[in-house]
Design a protein around this motif. Structure first.
Motif, PDB file in Angstrom:
ATOM      1  N   PRO A  70       0.823  -1.215   0.000  1.00  0.00           N
ATOM      2  CA  PRO A  70       0.000   0.000   0.000  1.00  0.00           C
ATOM      3  C   PRO A  70       0.846   1.250   0.000  1.00  0.00           C
ATOM      4  O   PRO A  70       2.012   1.253   0.403  1.00  0.00           O
ATOM      5  CB  PRO A  70      -0.819  -0.134   1.286  1.00  0.00           C
ATOM      6  CG  PRO A  70      -0.032  -1.049   2.151  1.00  0.00           C
ATOM      7  CD  PRO A  70       0.657  -1.998   1.234  1.00  0.00           C
ATOM      8  N   ALA A  71       0.229   2.373  -0.421  1.00  0.00           N
ATOM      9  CA  ALA A  71       0.961   3.627  -0.607  1.00  0.00           C
ATOM     10  C   ALA A  71       1.613   4.109   0.669  1.00  0.00           C
ATOM     11  O   ALA A  71       2.736   4.616   0.654  1.00  0.00           O
ATOM     12  CB  ALA A  71       0.011   4.690  -1.155  1.00  0.00           C
ATOM     13  N   ARG A  72       0.921   3.981   1.807  1.00  0.00           N
ATOM     14  CA  ARG A  72       1.471   4.505   3.057  1.00  0.00           C
ATOM     15  C   ARG A  72       2.782   3.821   3.427  1.00  0.00           C
ATOM     16  O   ARG A  72       3.564   4.350   4.206  1.00  0.00           O
ATOM     17  CB  ARG A  72       0.447   4.348   4.172  1.00  0.00           C
ATOM     18  CG  ARG A  72       0.097   2.933   4.544  1.00  0.00           C
ATOM     19  CD  ARG A  72      -1.028   2.873   5.552  1.00  0.00           C
ATOM     20  NE  ARG A  72      -2.300   3.322   4.972  1.00  0.00           N
ATOM     21  CZ  ARG A  72      -3.419   3.442   5.657  1.00  0.00           C
ATOM     22  NH1 ARG A  72      -3.442   3.191   6.937  1.00  0.00           N
ATOM     23  NH2 ARG A  72      -4.535   3.834   5.058  1.00  0.00           N
ATOM     24  N   THR A  73       3.019   2.632   2.873  1.00  0.00           N
ATOM     25  CA  THR A  73       4.262   1.904   3.150  1.00  0.00           C
ATOM     26  C   THR A  73       5.322   2.189   2.102  1.00  0.00           C
ATOM     27  O   THR A  73       6.449   2.572   2.425  1.00  0.00           O
ATOM     28  CB  THR A  73       3.987   0.389   3.209  1.00  0.00           C
ATOM     29  OG1 THR A  73       3.036   0.123   4.235  1.00  0.00           O
ATOM     30  CG2 THR A  73       5.279  -0.380   3.489  1.00  0.00           C
ATOM     31  N   THR A 215      -1.975   2.262  -4.807  1.00  0.00           N
ATOM     32  CA  THR A 215      -2.601   3.255  -3.941  1.00  0.00           C
ATOM     33  C   THR A 215      -4.096   3.000  -3.971  1.00  0.00           C
ATOM     34  O   THR A 215      -4.738   3.151  -5.012  1.00  0.00           O
ATOM     35  CB  THR A 215      -2.300   4.689  -4.431  1.00  0.00           C
ATOM     36  OG1 THR A 215      -0.889   4.900  -4.437  1.00  0.00           O
ATOM     37  CG2 THR A 215      -2.960   5.711  -3.520  1.00  0.00           C
ATOM     38  N   ASN A 216      -4.647   2.559  -2.839  1.00  0.00           N
ATOM     39  CA  ASN A 216      -6.073   2.245  -2.762  1.00  0.00           C
ATOM     40  C   ASN A 216      -6.878   3.520  -2.568  1.00  0.00           C
ATOM     41  O   ASN A 216      -6.583   4.333  -1.687  1.00  0.00           O
ATOM     42  CB  ASN A 216      -6.341   1.276  -1.604  1.00  0.00           C
ATOM     43  CG  ASN A 216      -5.696  -0.078  -1.845  1.00  0.00           C
ATOM     44  OD1 ASN A 216      -5.666  -0.565  -2.964  1.00  0.00           O
ATOM     45  ND2 ASN A 216      -5.173  -0.684  -0.785  1.00  0.00           N
ATOM     46  N   LYS A 283      -9.102  -0.453   3.654  1.00  0.00           N
ATOM     47  CA  LYS A 283      -7.674  -0.144   3.827  1.00  0.00           C
ATOM     48  C   LYS A 283      -7.231   0.884   2.781  1.00  0.00           C
ATOM     49  O   LYS A 283      -6.202   0.722   2.113  1.00  0.00           O
ATOM     50  CB  LYS A 283      -6.824  -1.405   3.747  1.00  0.00           C
ATOM     51  CG  LYS A 283      -7.098  -2.410   4.857  1.00  0.00           C
ATOM     52  CD  LYS A 283      -6.195  -3.623   4.728  1.00  0.00           C
ATOM     53  CE  LYS A 283      -6.369  -4.564   5.923  1.00  0.00           C
ATOM     54  NZ  LYS A 283      -7.732  -5.075   6.063  1.00  0.00           N
ATOM     55  N   ALA A 284      -8.019   1.943   2.640  1.00  0.00           N
ATOM     56  CA  ALA A 284      -7.763   2.959   1.618  1.00  0.00           C
ATOM     57  C   ALA A 284      -6.614   3.877   2.025  1.00  0.00           C
ATOM     58  O   ALA A 284      -6.453   4.207   3.199  1.00  0.00           O
ATOM     59  CB  ALA A 284      -9.027   3.772   1.354  1.00  0.00           C
ATOM     60  N   ASP A 285      -5.834   4.292   1.037  1.00  0.00           N
ATOM     61  CA  ASP A 285      -4.750   5.251   1.248  1.00  0.00           C
ATOM     62  C   ASP A 285      -5.198   6.675   0.949  1.00  0.00           C
ATOM     63  O   ASP A 285      -4.622   7.633   1.455  1.00  0.00           O
ATOM     64  CB  ASP A 285      -3.559   4.912   0.341  1.00  0.00           C
ATOM     65  CG  ASP A 285      -3.048   3.506   0.569  1.00  0.00           C
ATOM     66  OD1 ASP A 285      -2.573   3.231   1.671  1.00  0.00           O
ATOM     67  OD2 ASP A 285      -3.143   2.679  -0.365  1.00  0.00           O
ATOM     68  N   VAL A 286      -6.213   6.807   0.093  1.00  0.00           N
ATOM     69  CA  VAL A 286      -6.659   8.118  -0.366  1.00  0.00           C
ATOM     70  C   VAL A 286      -8.177   8.140  -0.433  1.00  0.00           C
ATOM     71  O   VAL A 286      -8.810   7.160  -0.847  1.00  0.00           O
ATOM     72  CB  VAL A 286      -6.085   8.449  -1.768  1.00  0.00           C
ATOM     73  CG1 VAL A 286      -6.635   9.778  -2.279  1.00  0.00           C
ATOM     74  CG2 VAL A 286      -4.569   8.493  -1.734  1.00  0.00           C
ATOM     75  N   ASP A 313      -4.888  10.097   3.085  1.00  0.00           N
ATOM     76  CA  ASP A 313      -4.861  11.391   2.422  1.00  0.00           C
ATOM     77  C   ASP A 313      -6.236  11.782   1.904  1.00  0.00           C
ATOM     78  O   ASP A 313      -7.017  10.930   1.464  1.00  0.00           O
ATOM     79  CB  ASP A 313      -3.871  11.375   1.248  1.00  0.00           C
ATOM     80  CG  ASP A 313      -2.450  11.124   1.703  1.00  0.00           C
ATOM     81  OD1 ASP A 313      -2.120  11.554   2.822  1.00  0.00           O
ATOM     82  OD2 ASP A 313      -1.682  10.500   0.957  1.00  0.00           O
ATOM     83  N   LEU A 314      -6.510  13.063   1.933  1.00  0.00           N
ATOM     84  CA  LEU A 314      -7.744  13.610   1.394  1.00  0.00           C
ATOM     85  C   LEU A 314      -7.405  14.471   0.184  1.00  0.00           C
ATOM     86  O   LEU A 314      -6.579  15.381   0.268  1.00  0.00           O
ATOM     87  CB  LEU A 314      -8.468  14.458   2.439  1.00  0.00           C
ATOM     88  CG  LEU A 314      -9.720  15.204   1.950  1.00  0.00           C
ATOM     89  CD1 LEU A 314     -10.830  14.213   1.630  1.00  0.00           C
ATOM     90  CD2 LEU A 314     -10.184  16.214   2.998  1.00  0.00           C
ATOM     91  N   VAL A 315      -8.021  14.176  -0.958  1.00  0.00           N
ATOM     92  CA  VAL A 315      -7.824  14.979  -2.166  1.00  0.00           C
ATOM     93  C   VAL A 315      -9.194  15.413  -2.667  1.00  0.00           C
ATOM     94  O   VAL A 315     -10.172  14.677  -2.552  1.00  0.00           O
ATOM     95  CB  VAL A 315      -7.064  14.210  -3.273  1.00  0.00           C
ATOM     96  CG1 VAL A 315      -5.658  13.893  -2.834  1.00  0.00           C
ATOM     97  CG2 VAL A 315      -7.790  12.931  -3.640  1.00  0.00           C
ATOM     98  N   VAL A 316      -9.254  16.615  -3.196  1.00  0.00           N
ATOM     99  CA  VAL A 316     -10.525  17.190  -3.642  1.00  0.00           C
ATOM    100  C   VAL A 316     -10.369  17.662  -5.078  1.00  0.00           C
ATOM    101  O   VAL A 316      -9.416  18.393  -5.393  1.00  0.00           O
ATOM    102  CB  VAL A 316     -10.941  18.374  -2.748  1.00  0.00           C
ATOM    103  CG1 VAL A 316     -12.307  18.915  -3.170  1.00  0.00           C
ATOM    104  CG2 VAL A 316     -10.945  17.973  -1.290  1.00  0.00           C
TER     105      VAL A 316
END
Length: 547
Positions: A70-73, A215-216, A283-286, A313-316
């Motif tokens: 996953p992205a966080r890793t 990246t989930n 298990k979402a990364d974003v 992470d939060l993206v808009v």
């Protein structure tokens, strides 16, 4: 990370404690996605293609995400590798400069002001300042590592600034720093860092293609905005959509538990009030948000705080497409940060600089390739005794027509035969392409495969009609069908090569060609031109996608 092989802008992940800041920062970032605004339910169904059958593939269950790190890793590990490589290269660059210039003797650096410093101490100071500049310029920010042009541009800016400051300090303190020492350290270090970043990017792309790094993503929104974001994300192998959270009233109308987009069924994990539960379950990364007008500032701010605790992470989506980071500026207005989209950089001094580089580059290329071009001309002449060059009317800047020059790759009178071959056209839009065109000569097939037929266009570059890099030069009949949107391609000179050349060549659809050209026009930089020229050489050597 960017879409492999595509010069597009990015999403920026945001862990802000303010809803407006999250909104603004989300306009750009680490993976090349910008979507349009939300639409109605009917628009969503229309965009999805209207008819959906039972054979629609469903995404992997959100409780069992696809295999991969996953992205966080992997992002932390990737940033650490780059940081270690930067340290090694910078230390090696200043050490090599000192040894080459002075040998193994540690010479003293003298000053008329009474300051005495040895070069070993200076080398240590330069290395520390260089590494600090790379950090301050955010060259290792997770938003841009692996991003290509933007990353290399920041590395170069940071390096040049450091040595500029050193030159100013040496002048003010009257230090006699050997120019040869600096002239060796700067290019070795700067080139070394750029090459290492390019190498790490290639390694990262390979991992992503193999599904090793993912990246989930959970989509928050509905309608056309959510659909457009899903389509954008699907173009990037590094992102995996694990589900969607949609407003409750939309869920009631859909009734099937899935968000259907272009034959893909995205599992609906809940509504706008169950995002945190969906993130934990999948298990979402974003979390990518498109429904900002429904959520409101307070809800979005609370969501940002909750996701921060989950290290998600939060993206808009900002509602603009194909706009790169340098053109996006955050400016406070009335206590609210607003995203300002600056005008394209291709104007004023930038335009003059590009024209100068084009002419110098064309002169150098003609001097080097001149003998080879004479051999090609001789081969064409010996084949059928016909003309060597082929001139075709194309449209350049601001709609001005010019005669584009190419080596002739078809039989004599090929233009007059095109009308009778219209039914065999394999291209869409106003383009005309036939993969096995019978009008192409044996020599012409080789020339087209490796784009050697385009070398005489260097003369068009010298005359100021074309550029080394730019949008594809269109025919007058193509321009006649252009809409206002497509007309923006002609704000700059057409190029011998461009984003279309390095992203598929003749295999691209009309819409893909237009999108790439418009993105180039809107987001032009010198660094982007250099990267396209480098990638063109690689693509041409492979001979893929040209006919």
């Amino acid at each position: 990370m960017p879409v492999p092989g595509t010069p597009v802008p990015s999403l920026v992940d945001s862990r802000s404690r303010g809803a407006q800041q999250a909104n603004a920062n989300a306009a750009i970032g680490k993976n090349g996605i910008l979507a349009t605004g939300p639409g109605s339910r009917s628009a969503q169904r229309q965009a999805a293609g209207g008819t959906i059958t039972a054979s629609i593939p469903r995404l992997t269950s959100p409780t069992a995400p696809p295999p991969g790190v996953p992205a966080r890793t992997w992002l932390r590990g990737f940033a650490r590798r780059i940081r270690i490589t930067d340290h090694i290269i910078v230390i090696a660059a200043v050490a090599i400069a000192q040894v080459v210039r002075f040998g193994t003797t540690d010479h003293a650096l003298l000053s008329t002001s009474g300051i005495t410093l040895r070069y070993t101490g200076l080398s240590v100071a330069i290395a520390l300042a260089w590494l600090a500049a790379l950090k301050l310029e955010s060259t290792r920010d997770i938003r841009i590592i692996g991003a290509g042009a933007l990353e290399y541009q920041r590395v170069i800016h940071a390096s040049v600034k450091v040595f500029g400051i050193i030159a100013i300090a040496a002048f003010l303190l009257d230090l006699s720093i050997a120019r040869g020492y600096l002239a060796i350290a700067l290019p070795i270090g700067m080139l070394g860092i750029v090459v290492s970043r390019w190498s790490w990017r290639r390694w990262l792309v390979t991992k992503i293609k193999r599904g090793r790094f993912i990246t989930n993503v959970v989509i928050l929104g509905s309608g056309r905005g959510a659909e457009d974001m899903i389509r954008s994300i699907r173009r990037d192998r590094g992102y995996h959509i694990v589900g969607a959270c949609v407003p409750g009233d939309y869920q009631e109308r859909s009734g099937d538990g899935d968000l259907e987009v272009d034959g893909l069924a995205v599992p609906i994990l809940g509504d706008e009030h169950s995002v945190l539960a969906a993130v934990r379950r999948a298990k979402a990364d974003v979390v990518a948000v498109t429904a900002t007008e429904r959520l409101g500032a307070d809800t979005l701010r609370e969501l940002a705080w909750e996701l921060e605790a989950e290290k998600t992470d939060l993206v808009v989506q900002p509602g603009v497409t194909d706009v790169s980071e340098p053109r996006l500026k955050i400016r406070p207005t009335g206590g609210m940060p607003l995203l300002h989209v600056e005008a394209p950089q291709y104007q004023g001094a930038h335009r003059l600089g590009k024209a100068l580089v084009d002419k110098l580059g064309a002169l150098v290329a003609l001097a080097i390739l001149g003998p080879f071009m004479l051999l090609i001309a001789l081969g064409i002449k010996c084949q059928d005794r016909g003309p060597v060059l082929y001139r075709q009317t194309r449209v350049g800047t601001a709609g001005a027509e010019f005669a584009m020059i190419k080596f002739r790759s078809m039989v004599i009178g090929a233009d007059s035969q095109q009308h009778g071959m219209a039914e065999h056209n394999e291209a869409d839009g106003p383009l005309f392409k036939i993969r096995d065109d019978p009008r192409v000569t044996p020599i012409g097939r080789v020339l087209r495969k490796y784009s050697l037929d385009e070398l005489p266009q260097l003369l068009n570059v010298l005359r100021g009609e074309m550029s080394l890099v730019g949008p594809r030069p269109p025919l007058p009949r193509e321009v006649a069908s252009y809409t206002r949107r497509i007309n923006r391609r002609m704000l700059v000179r057409p190029g011998m090569t461009g984003p279309w050349q390095v992203s598929g060549r003749s295999d691209l659809t009309w819409e893909e060609t237009v999108r790439l050209d418009l993105s180039y026009v809107e987001n032009w930089t010198f660094m982007q031109d250099l990267i396209i020229l480098w990638r063109t050489a690689r693509v041409v050597m492979k001979g893929q996608g040209a006919y």
